[in-house]
Design a protein around this motif. Structure first.
Motif, PDB file in Angstrom:
ATOM      1  N   ALA A  25       0.832  -1.202   0.000  1.00  0.00           N
ATOM      2  CA  ALA A  25       0.000   0.000   0.000  1.00  0.00           C
ATOM      3  C   ALA A  25       0.867   1.253   0.000  1.00  0.00           C
ATOM      4  N   VAL A  26       1.895   1.283   0.831  1.00  0.00           N
ATOM      5  CA  VAL A  26       2.808   2.426   0.866  1.00  0.00           C
ATOM      6  C   VAL A  26       3.472   2.592  -0.504  1.00  0.00           C
ATOM      7  N   GLY A  27       3.924   1.499  -1.086  1.00  0.00           N
ATOM      8  CA  GLY A  27       4.569   1.555  -2.395  1.00  0.00           C
ATOM      9  C   GLY A  27       3.659   2.113  -3.478  1.00  0.00           C
ATOM     10  N   ILE A  28       2.393   1.738  -3.450  1.00  0.00           N
ATOM     11  CA  ILE A  28       1.426   2.250  -4.431  1.00  0.00           C
ATOM     12  C   ILE A  28       1.266   3.756  -4.280  1.00  0.00           C
ATOM     13  N   ILE A  29       1.149   4.237  -3.047  1.00  0.00           N
ATOM     14  CA  ILE A  29       1.027   5.682  -2.820  1.00  0.00           C
ATOM     15  C   ILE A  29       2.308   6.387  -3.261  1.00  0.00           C
ATOM     16  N   GLN A  30       3.452   5.816  -2.943  1.00  0.00           N
ATOM     17  CA  GLN A  30       4.722   6.441  -3.329  1.00  0.00           C
ATOM     18  C   GLN A  30       4.870   6.514  -4.844  1.00  0.00           C
ATOM     19  N   GLU A  31       4.331   5.539  -5.558  1.00  0.00           N
ATOM     20  CA  GLU A  31       4.453   5.523  -7.013  1.00  0.00           C
ATOM     21  C   GLU A  31       3.379   6.343  -7.720  1.00  0.00           C
ATOM     22  N   HIS A  32       2.152   6.332  -7.185  1.00  0.00           N
ATOM     23  CA  HIS A  32       1.019   6.932  -7.884  1.00  0.00           C
ATOM     24  C   HIS A  32       0.392   8.129  -7.176  1.00  0.00           C
ATOM     25  N   GLY A  33       0.833   8.440  -5.968  1.00  0.00           N
ATOM     26  CA  GLY A  33       0.229   9.518  -5.196  1.00  0.00           C
ATOM     27  C   GLY A  33      -0.989   9.018  -4.437  1.00  0.00           C
ATOM     28  N   CYS A  34      -1.560   9.892  -3.639  1.00  0.00           N
ATOM     29  CA  CYS A  34      -2.687   9.483  -2.806  1.00  0.00           C
ATOM     30  C   CYS A  34      -3.915   9.175  -3.646  1.00  0.00           C
ATOM     31  N   MET A  35      -4.653   8.206  -3.224  1.00  0.00           N
ATOM     32  CA  MET A  35      -5.877   7.794  -3.884  1.00  0.00           C
ATOM     33  C   MET A  35      -7.025   8.700  -3.436  1.00  0.00           C
ATOM     34  N   SER A  36      -8.063   8.775  -4.233  1.00  0.00           N
ATOM     35  CA  SER A  36      -9.246   9.528  -3.814  1.00  0.00           C
ATOM     36  C   SER A  36     -10.131   8.677  -2.905  1.00  0.00           C
ATOM     37  N   TYR A  37      -9.973   7.342  -2.961  1.00  0.00           N
ATOM     38  CA  TYR A  37     -10.783   6.426  -2.147  1.00  0.00           C
ATOM     39  C   TYR A  37      -9.926   5.233  -1.749  1.00  0.00           C
ATOM     40  N   ILE A  38      -9.972   4.870  -0.467  1.00  0.00           N
ATOM     41  CA  ILE A  38      -9.254   3.698   0.028  1.00  0.00           C
ATOM     42  C   ILE A  38     -10.207   2.874   0.875  1.00  0.00           C
ATOM     43  N   SER A  39     -10.232   1.566   0.629  1.00  0.00           N
ATOM     44  CA  SER A  39     -10.993   0.633   1.449  1.00  0.00           C
ATOM     45  C   SER A  39      -9.986  -0.160   2.277  1.00  0.00           C
ATOM     46  N   PHE A  40     -10.116  -0.075   3.606  1.00  0.00           N
ATOM     47  CA  PHE A  40      -9.140  -0.635   4.536  1.00  0.00           C
ATOM     48  C   PHE A  40      -9.602  -1.939   5.174  1.00  0.00           C
ATOM     49  N   ASP A  41      -8.685  -2.894   5.250  1.00  0.00           N
ATOM     50  CA  ASP A  41      -8.800  -4.008   6.182  1.00  0.00           C
ATOM     51  C   ASP A  41      -7.860  -3.655   7.326  1.00  0.00           C
ATOM     52  N   HIS A  42      -8.102  -4.189   8.508  1.00  0.00           N
ATOM     53  CA  HIS A  42      -7.198  -3.926   9.620  1.00  0.00           C
ATOM     54  C   HIS A  42      -6.105  -4.986   9.702  1.00  0.00           C
ATOM     55  N   ASP A  43      -6.479  -6.242   9.862  1.00  0.00           N
ATOM     56  CA  ASP A  43      -5.514  -7.331  10.059  1.00  0.00           C
ATOM     57  C   ASP A  43      -4.974  -7.790   8.711  1.00  0.00           C
ATOM     58  N   LEU A  44      -3.647  -7.709   8.561  1.00  0.00           N
ATOM     59  CA  LEU A  44      -3.022  -8.022   7.277  1.00  0.00           C
ATOM     60  C   LEU A  44      -2.080  -9.224   7.368  1.00  0.00           C
ATOM     61  N   GLY A  45      -2.439 -10.200   8.202  1.00  0.00           N
ATOM     62  CA  GLY A  45      -1.680 -11.435   8.268  1.00  0.00           C
ATOM     63  C   GLY A  45      -0.605 -11.432   9.332  1.00  0.00           C
ATOM     64  N   ALA A  46       0.190 -12.519   9.292  1.00  0.00           N
ATOM     65  CA  ALA A  46       1.253 -12.732  10.280  1.00  0.00           C
ATOM     66  C   ALA A  46       2.509 -13.230   9.576  1.00  0.00           C
TER      67      ALA A  46
END
Length: 106
Positions: A25-46
């Motif tokens: 997610a950080v990489g996508i923002i760094q490459e493309h800039g901030c999105m106008s809409y983001i859908s979040f999950d909280h738990d992203l594995g272990a």
């Protein structure tokens, strides 16, 4: 542009980007800039030792910090959804982002 952050689920609507981890997610923002809409999950594995990986809440904190320091400003029309099934994690993301967006509008 729209970003979907979730380690497992497939979105029910169309998104420009799907991130399966905090780092993606950080990489996508760094490459493309901030999105106008983001859908979040909280738990992203272990990790391999069973320790939780960075969460959607960690990503939300990163977004706020990136906006504050001007590195990756939030889109003027930024909106979000938290689709997480973790009620505490969901509440934390909502509290952070709603609080920050209210502060920013002042």
């Amino acid at each position: 542009m729209k970003l979907y952050l979730d380690d497992l689920r497939v979105p029910s609507e169309e998104f420009d980007f799907i991130a399966r981890s905090y780092e993606e997610a950080v990489g996508i923002i760094q490459e493309h800039g901030c999105m106008s809409y983001i859908s979040f999950d909280h738990d992203l594995g272990a990790d391999d030792e069973g320790q939780p990986l960075k969460s959607g809440f960690d990503f939300a904190k990163w977004l706020v910090e990136a906006d504050i320091n001007g590195t990756y400003p939030l889109a003027e029309n930024f909106t979000y959804k938290v689709h997480s099934r973790n009620p505490v994690g969901k509440a934390n993301i909502i509290a952070l982002l709603d609080g920050y967006l209210r502060f920013k509008k002042r």
